[in-house]
Write an enzyme that holds these catalytic residues in place. Structure first.
Site, PDB file in Angstrom:
ATOM      1  N   THR A 164      -8.672  30.429 -24.559  1.00  0.00           N
ATOM      2  CA  THR A 164     -10.068  30.514 -25.019  1.00  0.00           C
ATOM      3  C   THR A 164     -11.075  30.094 -23.951  1.00  0.00           C
ATOM      4  O   THR A 164     -12.273  30.284 -24.138  1.00  0.00           O
ATOM      5  CB  THR A 164     -10.274  29.597 -26.243  1.00  0.00           C
ATOM      6  OG1 THR A 164      -9.922  28.266 -25.862  1.00  0.00           O
ATOM      7  CG2 THR A 164      -9.427  30.035 -27.419  1.00  0.00           C
ATOM      8  N   GLU A 201       1.008  21.808 -21.643  1.00  0.00           N
ATOM      9  CA  GLU A 201       1.676  20.845 -20.763  1.00  0.00           C
ATOM     10  C   GLU A 201       2.133  21.496 -19.451  1.00  0.00           C
ATOM     11  O   GLU A 201       2.380  20.797 -18.460  1.00  0.00           O
ATOM     12  CB  GLU A 201       2.904  20.249 -21.477  1.00  0.00           C
ATOM     13  CG  GLU A 201       2.576  19.409 -22.701  1.00  0.00           C
ATOM     14  CD  GLU A 201       2.512  20.243 -23.986  1.00  0.00           C
ATOM     15  OE1 GLU A 201       2.550  21.485 -23.888  1.00  0.00           O
ATOM     16  OE2 GLU A 201       2.418  19.650 -25.065  1.00  0.00           O
ATOM     17  N   GLY A 254      -0.056  20.614 -26.463  1.00  0.00           N
ATOM     18  CA  GLY A 254      -0.033  21.939 -25.842  1.00  0.00           C
ATOM     19  C   GLY A 254      -0.535  21.914 -24.409  1.00  0.00           C
ATOM     20  O   GLY A 254      -0.995  20.877 -23.904  1.00  0.00           O
ATOM     21  N   LYS A 286       4.303  24.585 -19.869  1.00  0.00           N
ATOM     22  CA  LYS A 286       5.567  25.198 -20.294  1.00  0.00           C
ATOM     23  C   LYS A 286       5.835  26.502 -19.534  1.00  0.00           C
ATOM     24  O   LYS A 286       6.948  26.742 -19.092  1.00  0.00           O
ATOM     25  CB  LYS A 286       5.522  25.488 -21.811  1.00  0.00           C
ATOM     26  CG  LYS A 286       5.356  24.223 -22.653  1.00  0.00           C
ATOM     27  CD  LYS A 286       5.162  24.525 -24.118  1.00  0.00           C
ATOM     28  CE  LYS A 286       3.830  25.174 -24.455  1.00  0.00           C
ATOM     29  NZ  LYS A 286       2.648  24.318 -24.298  1.00  0.00           N
ATOM     30  N   GLY A 287       4.767  27.331 -19.412  1.00  0.00           N
ATOM     31  CA  GLY A 287       4.941  28.627 -18.754  1.00  0.00           C
ATOM     32  C   GLY A 287       5.465  28.461 -17.336  1.00  0.00           C
ATOM     33  O   GLY A 287       6.416  29.131 -16.927  1.00  0.00           O
ATOM     34  N   ARG A 341       4.631  35.297 -48.833  1.00  0.00           N
ATOM     35  CA  ARG A 341       5.455  36.503 -49.044  1.00  0.00           C
ATOM     36  C   ARG A 341       4.636  37.773 -49.213  1.00  0.00           C
ATOM     37  O   ARG A 341       4.978  38.678 -49.969  1.00  0.00           O
ATOM     38  CB  ARG A 341       6.431  36.289 -50.213  1.00  0.00           C
ATOM     39  CG  ARG A 341       7.461  35.242 -49.823  1.00  0.00           C
ATOM     40  CD  ARG A 341       7.960  34.440 -50.956  1.00  0.00           C
ATOM     41  NE  ARG A 341       6.899  33.738 -51.651  1.00  0.00           N
ATOM     42  CZ  ARG A 341       7.105  33.065 -52.776  1.00  0.00           C
ATOM     43  NH1 ARG A 341       8.285  33.044 -53.313  1.00  0.00           N
ATOM     44  NH2 ARG A 341       6.110  32.421 -53.342  1.00  0.00           N
ATOM     45  N   GLY A 367      -1.277  30.167 -24.405  1.00  0.00           N
ATOM     46  CA  GLY A 367      -1.640  30.729 -23.102  1.00  0.00           C
ATOM     47  C   GLY A 367      -0.753  30.031 -22.087  1.00  0.00           C
ATOM     48  O   GLY A 367      -0.929  28.852 -21.833  1.00  0.00           O
ATOM     49  N   HIS A 368       0.236  30.729 -21.564  1.00  0.00           N
ATOM     50  CA  HIS A 368       1.206  30.119 -20.649  1.00  0.00           C
ATOM     51  C   HIS A 368       0.974  30.658 -19.236  1.00  0.00           C
ATOM     52  O   HIS A 368       1.099  31.858 -18.998  1.00  0.00           O
ATOM     53  CB  HIS A 368       2.642  30.412 -21.114  1.00  0.00           C
ATOM     54  CG  HIS A 368       2.965  29.744 -22.424  1.00  0.00           C
ATOM     55  ND1 HIS A 368       4.193  29.811 -23.016  1.00  0.00           N
ATOM     56  CD2 HIS A 368       2.201  28.961 -23.236  1.00  0.00           C
ATOM     57  CE1 HIS A 368       4.177  29.110 -24.154  1.00  0.00           C
ATOM     58  NE2 HIS A 368       2.977  28.597 -24.307  1.00  0.00           N
ATOM     59  N   VAL A 393       3.830  18.990  -9.025  1.00  0.00           N
ATOM     60  CA  VAL A 393       2.690  18.518  -8.230  1.00  0.00           C
ATOM     61  C   VAL A 393       1.683  19.628  -7.911  1.00  0.00           C
ATOM     62  O   VAL A 393       0.907  19.523  -6.967  1.00  0.00           O
ATOM     63  CB  VAL A 393       3.173  17.843  -6.919  1.00  0.00           C
ATOM     64  CG1 VAL A 393       3.946  16.568  -7.224  1.00  0.00           C
ATOM     65  CG2 VAL A 393       4.022  18.799  -6.075  1.00  0.00           C
TER      66      VAL A 393
HETATM   67  P1  GDP Z   1       1.312  25.917 -21.138  1.00  0.00           P
HETATM   68  O1  GDP Z   1       0.505  26.438 -22.266  1.00  0.00           O
HETATM   69  O2  GDP Z   1       2.126  24.720 -21.516  1.00  0.00           O
HETATM   70  O3  GDP Z   1       2.149  26.958 -20.452  1.00  0.00           O
HETATM   71  O4  GDP Z   1       0.260  25.392 -20.059  1.00  0.00           O
HETATM   72  P2  GDP Z   1      -1.110  26.144 -19.610  1.00  0.00           P
HETATM   73  O5  GDP Z   1      -0.751  27.288 -18.754  1.00  0.00           O
HETATM   74  O6  GDP Z   1      -1.972  26.415 -20.780  1.00  0.00           O
HETATM   75  O7  GDP Z   1      -1.833  24.976 -18.837  1.00  0.00           O
HETATM   76  C1  GDP Z   1      -1.268  24.360 -17.742  1.00  0.00           C
HETATM   77  C2  GDP Z   1      -2.245  24.524 -16.571  1.00  0.00           C
HETATM   78  O8  GDP Z   1      -1.885  23.633 -15.552  1.00  0.00           O
HETATM   79  C3  GDP Z   1      -2.162  25.899 -15.941  1.00  0.00           C
HETATM   80  O9  GDP Z   1      -3.419  26.224 -15.420  1.00  0.00           O
HETATM   81  C4  GDP Z   1      -1.153  25.712 -14.827  1.00  0.00           C
HETATM   82  O10 GDP Z   1      -1.321  26.641 -13.773  1.00  0.00           O
HETATM   83  C5  GDP Z   1      -1.489  24.322 -14.376  1.00  0.00           C
HETATM   84  N1  GDP Z   1      -0.367  23.534 -13.846  1.00  0.00           N
HETATM   85  C6  GDP Z   1       0.933  23.530 -14.218  1.00  0.00           C
HETATM   86  N2  GDP Z   1       1.604  22.558 -13.567  1.00  0.00           N
HETATM   87  C7  GDP Z   1       0.712  21.939 -12.769  1.00  0.00           C
HETATM   88  C8  GDP Z   1       0.782  20.831 -11.869  1.00  0.00           C
HETATM   89  O11 GDP Z   1       1.822  20.198 -11.692  1.00  0.00           O
HETATM   90  N3  GDP Z   1      -0.380  20.473 -11.242  1.00  0.00           N
HETATM   91  C9  GDP Z   1      -1.550  21.138 -11.420  1.00  0.00           C
HETATM   92  N4  GDP Z   1      -2.625  20.697 -10.753  1.00  0.00           N
HETATM   93  N5  GDP Z   1      -1.653  22.176 -12.260  1.00  0.00           N
HETATM   94  C10 GDP Z   1      -0.544  22.556 -12.935  1.00  0.00           C
HETATM   95  P1  IMO Z   2       0.024  26.624 -25.604  1.00  0.00           P
HETATM   96  O1  IMO Z   2       1.302  27.337 -26.013  1.00  0.00           O
HETATM   97  C1  IMO Z   2      -3.256  24.017 -26.760  1.00  0.00           C
HETATM   98  C2  IMO Z   2      -4.671  24.303 -30.897  1.00  0.00           C
HETATM   99  C3  IMO Z   2      -6.051  24.848 -31.108  1.00  0.00           C
HETATM  100  C4  IMO Z   2      -6.441  24.105 -32.379  1.00  0.00           C
HETATM  101  C5  IMO Z   2      -5.131  24.081 -33.153  1.00  0.00           C
HETATM  102  C6  IMO Z   2      -4.974  25.181 -34.181  1.00  0.00           C
HETATM  103  O2  IMO Z   2      -0.750  27.324 -24.573  1.00  0.00           O
HETATM  104  O3  IMO Z   2       0.324  25.195 -25.289  1.00  0.00           O
HETATM  105  P2  IMO Z   2      -4.528  27.805 -34.052  1.00  0.00           P
HETATM  106  O4  IMO Z   2      -5.205  28.890 -33.287  1.00  0.00           O
HETATM  107  O5  IMO Z   2      -3.069  27.668 -33.731  1.00  0.00           O
HETATM  108  O6  IMO Z   2      -4.766  27.887 -35.514  1.00  0.00           O
HETATM  109  O7  IMO Z   2      -5.255  26.437 -33.580  1.00  0.00           O
HETATM  110  O8  IMO Z   2      -4.104  24.187 -32.190  1.00  0.00           O
HETATM  111  N1  IMO Z   2      -3.774  25.184 -30.097  1.00  0.00           N
HETATM  112  C7  IMO Z   2      -3.423  24.949 -28.831  1.00  0.00           C
HETATM  113  N2  IMO Z   2      -3.826  23.974 -27.982  1.00  0.00           N
HETATM  114  N3  IMO Z   2      -2.331  24.928 -26.376  1.00  0.00           N
HETATM  115  C8  IMO Z   2      -1.898  25.872 -27.228  1.00  0.00           C
HETATM  116  O9  IMO Z   2      -0.872  26.700 -26.940  1.00  0.00           O
HETATM  117  C9  IMO Z   2      -2.482  25.948 -28.506  1.00  0.00           C
HETATM  118  N4  IMO Z   2      -2.326  26.759 -29.571  1.00  0.00           N
HETATM  119  C10 IMO Z   2      -3.107  26.271 -30.540  1.00  0.00           C
HETATM  120  O10 IMO Z   2      -6.896  24.514 -30.037  1.00  0.00           O
HETATM  121  O11 IMO Z   2      -6.795  22.787 -32.084  1.00  0.00           O
HETATM  122 MG    MG Z   3      -1.484  26.891 -22.724  1.00  0.00          MG
END
Ligand code: GDP
Ligand code: IMO
Ligand code: MG
Length: 422
Positions: free
Chosen positions: A300, A14, A12, A16-17, A143, A40-41, A412
């Site tokens: 969180t 990575e 997670g 994605k958002g 269910r 959290g995206h 980047v």
């Molecule tokens: P998601 O859950 O996959 O959408 O990713 P999150 O939003 O939880 O976490 C990714 C974090 O990395 C966020 O704070 C983004 O703003 C940040 N981010 C995304 N791409 C890059 C990047 O290429 N470099 C840096 N430094 N930050 C990035």
């Molecule tokens: P995004 O979409 C990172 C993790 C939690 C925990 C496990 C189970 O932002 O990538 P849950 O609340 O689903 O029962 O928790 O999965 N987890 C994530 N870790 N990014 C997420 O979402 C996550 N959603 C759940 O930290 O280890």
């Molecule tokens: Mg996230």
């Protein structure tokens, strides 16, 4: 027109958002297919940083429809907060955000059950986000769940009260303090009123009508493949299928209607919550990655564990998802460390493995690393792939060769503009 899928290949977060937002101009519909407010995206553009939990990441682009699919679980309290935050930014979602009637609802008591279950596990806790995800999917498969479409049914109150009662019985078994329930229910029902203002649809029909009319669809995954309920590091996983197949069940798209599968990974690895993480770093390099990458959970705020890129795990994720294109995030963060390492295999119980074993006990698994040439340049101002340092380009080619899939985007920085297409 086939539907493309974008999903995380690690644990997670990575990015994605960010990438969904970048790719949205190519699509008519962005659809979330699983997970819920555990996600959290983060999106950044024009100096605005925004975090979405339930709402698809196409919401900021005009002319794109956003669907919350049947595979998603929705907490009306969280959704309302998200909608109010969009109101503050003058984003008009009244016609562009649609919700599946078949999506299940997270009740306040689901969140309490999540907390009670975690507390009862002590040191063995999953590290859940405490958003009620597990208990809600349990009621879905058991269910007993309540769906968005039930909100307008005449017997809704009866069904809500029956499920609430069942949960309260379970909570008393845990001796869980439910004194906040009344207050949370007020917020929940206020959220329900807001949710009912949105268009509630039969999303599978909607998606197929759009596909048949030639509209491009992008299914947005939440969490990551290593958190998948079937293929992740069970039991330290989430409660839904985060992999590509989840887009079929979570939206009603048939497997032969999937087009491109975009797999996103960080140039290193992170994990939040408990569970195995073979390449986790406990040294200065781990601290540097956490600081430079600002590795704190978007939902969180918990610190994310950091480590080197894990190729066997990445290859595994590509295999089960049928990834056609890779997207590498956060290359800029590796500029801060004076070495770049990649795990190519594991030493486990006296054997060398090139795949993740069934049961991973952190103490028993030792990553085998290859060292690559580092780079120290500030990448965040670069806008063309060709500007990147040669050592980073070699890193990209090394991963492409090992995984056998092209990397089409290198990110980047968090902003929309910090996205280099190869
Ligand atoms: P998601 O859950 O996959 O959408 O990713 P999150 O939003 O939880 O976490 C990714 C974090 O990395 C966020 O704070 C983004 O703003 C940040 N981010 C995304 N791409 C890059 C990047 O290429 N470099 C840096 N430094 N930050 C990035
Ligand atoms: P995004 O979409 C990172 C993790 C939690 C925990 C496990 C189970 O932002 O990538 P849950 O609340 O689903 O029962 O928790 O999965 N987890 C994530 N870790 N990014 C997420 O979402 C996550 N959603 C759940 O930290 O280890
Ligand atoms: Mg996230």
């Amino acid at each position: 027109m086939k539907a493309d899928v974008l999903l995380g290949l690690q644990w997670g977060d990575e990015g994605k958002g960010k990438i969904v937002d970048v790719l949205t101009p190519n699509y008519g519909v962005i659809a979330r297919f699983q997970g819920g407010p555990n996600a959290g995206h983060t999106l950044e553009f024009n100096g605005i940083k925004h975090v979405l939990h339930t709402i698809p990441s196409g919401i900021f682009r005009e002319d794109t429809l956003n669907v919350i699919g049947n595979g998603v679980v929705i907490d009306p309290r969280v959704l309302k907060r998200e909608l109010l935050a969009l109101d503050d930014l003058n984003v008009d979602y009244s016609k562009s955000l649609l919700v599946s009637k078949k999506a299940h609802l997270i009740l306040p008591t689901h969140c309490m059950l999540d907390a009670a279950s975690e507390a009862s596990k002590g040191k063995k806790k999953i590290g859940s986000t405490l958003r009620g995800i597990g208990p809600t999917y349990m009621d879905k498969t058991g269910r007993n769940g309540i769906r968005v479409g039930d909100l307008v049914m005449p017997n809704f109150d009866e069904r809500y009260n029956a499920l609430r009662e069942k949960h309260l019985n379970m909570l008393s078994g845990y001796a869980f303090d439910v004194s906040e329930l009344e207050e949370q229910e007020k917020l929940w029902f206020a959220g329900v009123d807001k949710l009912k203002e949105l268009e509630l649809i039969d999303s599978e029909h909607f998606i197929h009508e759009k596909m048949n009319a030639g509209s491009a669809i992008l299914a947005e995954g939440a969490q990551g493949s290593l958190l998948d309920i079937d293929f992740g590091s069970y039991p330290f996983v989430t409660s839904s299928n985060t992999i590509c197949a989840g887009a079929c069940t979570g939206l009603g798209i048939a497997p032969n209607q999937i087009g491109e599968v975009f797999g996103i990974f960080k140039a290193y690895c992170t994990r939040v919550g408990s569970g195995p993480f073979p390449t986790e770093l406990f040294d200065k390099d781990g601290e540097i990655l956490a600081k430079a990458g600002n590795e704190f959970g978007a939902t969180t705020g918990r610190p994310r564990r950091c480590g080197w890129l894990d190729l066997p795990a990445l290859k595994y994720a590509c295999m089960i998802n049928g990834v056609t294109k890779l997207i590498m995030m956060k290359a800029d963060v590796l500029s801060y460390v004076d070495k770049v390492r990649v795990c190519v295999a594991y030493e486990y119980k006296g054997k060398t493995l090139d795949y993740l074993p069934y049961e991973i006990l952190d103490d028993d698994i030792k990553p085998i690393y290859e060292n690559l040439s580092p780079w120290t340049d500030d990448l965040t101002g670069m806008r063309e792939y060709n500007e990147l340092p040669e050592t980073l380009k070699s890193y990209v080619e090394y991963i492409e060769e090992k995984v056998g899939i092209p990397i089409t985007i290198v990110s980047v920085g968090p902003d929309r503009t910090q996205t280099l297409r190869k």
